[in-house]
Structure formats: C-alpha cells, structure tokens
Design a protein around this motif. Structure first.
Motif, mmCIF file in Angstrom:
data_model
loop_
_atom_site.group_PDB
_atom_site.id
_atom_site.type_symbol
_atom_site.label_atom_id
_atom_site.label_comp_id
_atom_site.label_asym_id
_atom_site.label_seq_id
_atom_site.Cartn_x
_atom_site.Cartn_y
_atom_site.Cartn_z
ATOM 1 N N GLY A 66 -13.806 23.482 -28.814
ATOM 2 C CA GLY A 66 -13.614 22.058 -28.575
ATOM 3 C C GLY A 66 -13.498 21.270 -29.865
ATOM 4 O O GLY A 66 -12.643 20.386 -30.000
ATOM 5 N N ARG A 67 -14.356 21.587 -30.824
ATOM 6 C CA ARG A 67 -14.278 20.917 -32.126
ATOM 7 C C ARG A 67 -12.976 21.257 -32.837
ATOM 8 O O ARG A 67 -12.353 20.406 -33.474
ATOM 9 C CB ARG A 67 -15.468 21.334 -32.990
ATOM 10 C CG ARG A 67 -16.799 20.774 -32.557
ATOM 11 C CD ARG A 67 -16.862 19.274 -32.817
ATOM 12 N NE ARG A 67 -18.186 18.742 -32.528
ATOM 13 C CZ ARG A 67 -18.504 17.462 -32.657
ATOM 14 N NH1 ARG A 67 -17.592 16.594 -33.060
ATOM 15 N NH2 ARG A 67 -19.711 17.047 -32.371
ATOM 16 N N ALA A 68 -12.570 22.514 -32.736
ATOM 17 C CA ALA A 68 -11.358 22.950 -33.432
ATOM 18 C C ALA A 68 -10.128 22.240 -32.886
ATOM 19 O O ALA A 68 -9.288 21.757 -33.653
ATOM 20 C CB ALA A 68 -11.196 24.461 -33.301
ATOM 21 N N ILE A 69 -10.025 22.164 -31.576
ATOM 22 C CA ILE A 69 -8.812 21.556 -31.012
ATOM 23 C C ILE A 69 -8.807 20.050 -31.228
ATOM 24 O O ILE A 69 -7.743 19.411 -31.198
ATOM 25 C CB ILE A 69 -8.671 21.929 -29.526
ATOM 26 C CG1 ILE A 69 -7.196 21.910 -29.122
ATOM 27 C CG2 ILE A 69 -9.512 21.040 -28.630
ATOM 28 C CD1 ILE A 69 -6.889 22.628 -27.845
ATOM 29 N N SER A 70 -9.974 19.475 -31.512
ATOM 30 C CA SER A 70 -10.015 18.046 -31.845
ATOM 31 C C SER A 70 -9.340 17.766 -33.186
ATOM 32 O O SER A 70 -9.010 16.614 -33.488
ATOM 33 C CB SER A 70 -11.464 17.545 -31.888
ATOM 34 O OG SER A 70 -12.143 17.996 -33.052
ATOM 35 N N LEU A 71 -9.106 18.818 -33.987
ATOM 36 C CA LEU A 71 -8.442 18.642 -35.274
ATOM 37 C C LEU A 71 -6.994 18.167 -35.117
ATOM 38 O O LEU A 71 -6.390 17.714 -36.085
ATOM 39 C CB LEU A 71 -8.470 19.950 -36.064
ATOM 40 C CG LEU A 71 -9.832 20.393 -36.600
ATOM 41 C CD1 LEU A 71 -9.760 21.822 -37.142
ATOM 42 C CD2 LEU A 71 -10.328 19.448 -37.679
ATOM 43 N N PHE A 72 -6.445 18.274 -33.919
ATOM 44 C CA PHE A 72 -5.110 17.738 -33.691
ATOM 45 C C PHE A 72 -5.145 16.220 -33.522
ATOM 46 O O PHE A 72 -4.093 15.567 -33.564
ATOM 47 C CB PHE A 72 -4.471 18.378 -32.454
ATOM 48 C CG PHE A 72 -4.024 19.801 -32.677
ATOM 49 C CD1 PHE A 72 -2.817 20.081 -33.301
ATOM 50 C CD2 PHE A 72 -4.819 20.864 -32.280
ATOM 51 C CE1 PHE A 72 -2.404 21.394 -33.510
ATOM 52 C CE2 PHE A 72 -4.417 22.186 -32.485
ATOM 53 C CZ PHE A 72 -3.209 22.442 -33.106
ATOM 54 N N GLU A 73 -6.342 15.674 -33.323
ATOM 55 C CA GLU A 73 -6.478 14.232 -33.109
ATOM 56 C C GLU A 73 -7.222 13.522 -34.236
ATOM 57 O O GLU A 73 -6.940 12.372 -34.559
ATOM 58 C CB GLU A 73 -7.204 13.967 -31.779
ATOM 59 C CG GLU A 73 -6.520 14.575 -30.566
ATOM 60 C CD GLU A 73 -5.161 13.962 -30.291
ATOM 61 O OE1 GLU A 73 -4.945 12.801 -30.688
ATOM 62 O OE2 GLU A 73 -4.309 14.652 -29.678
ATOM 63 N N THR A 74 -8.197 14.200 -34.830
ATOM 64 C CA THR A 74 -9.021 13.577 -35.859
ATOM 65 C C THR A 74 -9.531 14.657 -36.806
ATOM 66 O O THR A 74 -9.352 15.846 -36.537
ATOM 67 C CB THR A 74 -10.208 12.819 -35.234
ATOM 68 O OG1 THR A 74 -10.907 12.102 -36.260
ATOM 69 C CG2 THR A 74 -11.151 13.779 -34.530
ATOM 70 N N TYR A 75 -10.155 14.254 -37.898
ATOM 71 C CA TYR A 75 -10.697 15.235 -38.845
ATOM 72 C C TYR A 75 -12.121 14.851 -39.211
ATOM 73 O O TYR A 75 -12.364 13.769 -39.744
ATOM 74 C CB TYR A 75 -9.854 15.329 -40.123
ATOM 75 C CG TYR A 75 -10.327 16.428 -41.051
ATOM 76 C CD1 TYR A 75 -9.828 17.716 -40.941
ATOM 77 C CD2 TYR A 75 -11.298 16.178 -42.022
ATOM 78 C CE1 TYR A 75 -10.272 18.735 -41.770
ATOM 79 C CE2 TYR A 75 -11.747 17.195 -42.857
ATOM 80 C CZ TYR A 75 -11.226 18.472 -42.722
ATOM 81 O OH TYR A 75 -11.680 19.477 -43.542
#
Length: 288
Positions: free
Chosen positions: A102-111
């Motif tokens: 979940g944290r990893a795929i959030s990298l497409f939206e934020t960092y």
C-alpha cells in the motif's frame, strides 16, 4: 550492475560495441527523485540508460509483497489444507507485506520516505524478516536486470535511430522484451532459474500498476499481454508457483483499484488460477 553486465558471457562485449561503434553513452544514470513516480526507465544515446529511484523503490516493495503474500498467504495455507481464498491478515508477514504494498503504490501519488523505514526494507531489518528480505533483493536484482536489458534492447536493434509509427512502437517494445527475456533465459537451467523467472514476472507486473485500465496506450502494448507472452514462453509446469505469483499481481491490482477480482481463487493448480484471473481481467479491462 553485475547482474546486468554479466548476464551472459558475451553481453559486456555487446554493450561495449554499442558504446564504441554506435554512439551510446556509457552511463546508467540514477535519478534521485523524491517526488511521485512519473518515469520508469528510458534510454537515449546522449544520456545512456536512465532509471529512477522512486520507481526502483516501488519495484523492490512490489517484489517483496508478491513473494511474501503468495508464500505466506496462499502457498503455505494451501499446503496445510486451510486456504479458503482469503488472505490471513493475522499473519504478521502477510499484514506487513500488504502494508508495504500500500505504501509502495502510493508512490504514484505522493512521496514520503519515512514510513518505509518501519516496514520491510533492504537497508535495515530485523532477523525475523531476514529470510524474505534477502531473497527479495535477489528477485529485485533480476527484475532490474530485465528492465535494463529491455532498454538496452532498444539500442541494440536500432530503435533509437528513427521515430516509429504507433504500430511499430508497440512491436519495438515487444522486441525489447524478447531481447531481455532471451538473455535471462540462459540462466533457466542454473540454480538461480526461479529467481530470474520471478524477476521477469515482477518486472512486467510492475507495469500493470501504472493505471487502472491495463492498457498500454497508443505506443505501448497492454501490460497484461506482455506478461502473458513471456510467462507462457517460460514453459512452466502447471503446478509451478510462478503462475500463482503472476496471478497475485493482478489480484493486488484489483485490490488497489477496487476491481472485482479481490479474492485469490481456489483452483486445481496455479496455472488454472492464472488463466481464471485473466478471464476476470478481460471482463473489466479498460473500464474506468
């Protein structure tokens, strides 16, 4: 870099030939992108191969999640006769792997790098998670090797020397996939065979998370078909776990984008699980 440049005994010579004779810059540039993922990898004669730290971070996390969730959430329960199609979130390995995904795929939206240090990562980890983390790093190296070889394949076949039509561009991508696959296939009869195959699957699977349509657009093949093409080329036994790993990639895609393929199905063997999942995918592919 060692996995890439020494993938076959003669590959370093092929790389040097492109540098010396065909004007490829002898550099792999790592962009330290502390922002959302916008690029995966690319190649240009002037700059060489370019890769991006934020995507590489996603790729390692994706490798870990697919490895651990399959092994702890599907394979072991199946062998123990307790798998019912649901992931056991009380299992700490499954729970932390899903949180990492979940944290990893959030990298497409934020960092935000801070949460990753409290989750499984290759830099600092507890002995409790050492087994999976160290093996994940092998899978990640194989996945990165596939991506680097794919980019080099564009140079090798002269794809950088012209601007292709949309149809030609899609074929060029498939040709670069085949180039990378064939290089890595030289290890399919070695003790690292599963790691190399796993890496190819993860490298291609990572592309399906770019958006919720599973479509490559005008100039790239659809990512699901790229994965199908190469996993079929591996000639895996129907019971091979890698069918299940590839199926899980689509399940995770469905989970993230709220598609109706959330439960890993119970099937006779993992190959059937994979094609059952593809049937589900084809029914919703391209939908918003």
């Amino acid at each position: 870099m060692d996995w890439f440049l020494n993938v076959t005994p003669d590959f370093k010579d092929e790389f040097d030939f492109e540098v010396d004779s065909n004007d490829l810059r002898e550099r792999i540039q790592l962009h330290l992108e502390q922002k959302p993922i916008r690029e995966i990898a690319q190649i240009d004669k002037r700059t060489g191969i370019e890769i991006y730290e934020n995507f590489n971070q996603f790729l390692w996390c994706c490798s870990y999640a697919m490895f651990v969730v399959f092994d702890e959430g599907i394979q072991k329960p199946s062998l123990n006769g307790v798998y019912k199609g649901e992931l056991d979130m009380s299992n700490p390995f499954v729970r932390r792997a899903m949180e990492l995904f979940g944290r990893a795929i959030s990298l497409f939206e934020t960092y935000d790098k801070a949460p990753f240090y409290n989750l499984p990562n290759p830099e600092k980890y507890h002995e409790f998670e050492q087994f999976y983390i160290e093996r994940t790093s092998g899978v990640y190296c194989a996945a990165m090797t596939f991506i680097l070889l794919h980019e080099f394949g564009h140079q090798y076949f002269g794809h950088l020397d012209y601007y292709p039509s949309d149809t030609e561009s899609k074929q060029d991508e498939l040709t670069a996939d085949e180039f990378a696959f064939d290089k890595m296939a030289t290890h399919f009869e070695t003790e690292r065979s599963t790691t190399y195959k796993f890496g190819i699957i993860v490298g291609l699977s990572s592309l399906i998370f770019v958006d919720k349509t599973l479509q490559g657009g005008d100039r790239h093949p659809d990512p699901d078909q790229r994965l199908v093409s190469l996993i079929e080329k591996m000639n895996l036994n129907e019971l091979d776990n890698l069918w299940g790993v590839a199926s899980l990639a689509f399940k995770l895609w469905g989970l993230h984008f709220n598609k109706s393929i959330l439960k890993p199905s119970i099937t006779e063997h993992y190959k059937q699980m994979f094609y059952d999942t593809l049937n589900d995918i084809n029914g919703i592919k391209g939908s918003s």
